[in-house]
Enzyme design. Structure first.
Site, PDB file in Angstrom:
ATOM      1  CG  LEU A  13       8.545  46.509 -77.142  1.00  0.00           C
ATOM      2  CD1 LEU A  13       7.764  47.481 -76.272  1.00  0.00           C
ATOM      3  CD2 LEU A  13       9.994  46.501 -76.722  1.00  0.00           C
ATOM      4  CG  HIS A  14      11.053  39.410 -77.755  1.00  0.00           C
ATOM      5  ND1 HIS A  14      11.985  38.853 -76.932  1.00  0.00           N
ATOM      6  CD2 HIS A  14      11.741  40.059 -78.728  1.00  0.00           C
ATOM      7  CE1 HIS A  14      13.201  39.126 -77.387  1.00  0.00           C
ATOM      8  NE2 HIS A  14      13.075  39.864 -78.478  1.00  0.00           N
ATOM      9  CB  ALA A  15      10.245  37.716 -72.755  1.00  0.00           C
ATOM     10  CB  CYS A  18       9.129  43.369 -72.046  1.00  0.00           C
ATOM     11  SG  CYS A  18       7.975  43.673 -73.399  1.00  0.00           S
TER      12      CYS A  18
END
Length: 89
Positions: A13-15, A18
């Site tokens: 769950l990176h930028a 997210c």
């Protein structure tokens, strides 16, 4: 109400994922929490979600309470599966 998901995206769950998740839940009036390894954050907070540092292969729990909690969880499930972020347990 709650649902569990396994994060399958290689980057976790990176930028980008997210942001997609926060944008999906923000219009709802229900309260929504994302839980991972004993920590829970408000899923409407991008900084909160990113602070968990959720890697690929992790199981997360999304819980929601309120008038439209069922619709909120359905939206989250849709975003997670259609965007290639993960799959429902």
């Amino acid at each position: 109400m709650e649902k569990q998901f396994i994060i399958t995206a290689a980057e976790g769950l990176h930028a980008r994922p997210c942001t997609l998740l926060v944008q999906a839940v923000t219009p709802f009036s229900s309260e929504v929490q994302l839980s991972y390894k004993g920590r829970s954050v408000n899923m409407k907070s991008i900084m909160g979600v990113m602070s968990l540092g959720i890697p690929s292969g992790s199981t997360i729990t999304i819980s929601s309470e309120g008038a439209n909690a069922d619709k909120l969880l359905a939206k989250v499930a849709s975003v997670i599966t259609t965007e290639g972020i993960g799959e429902e347990c």
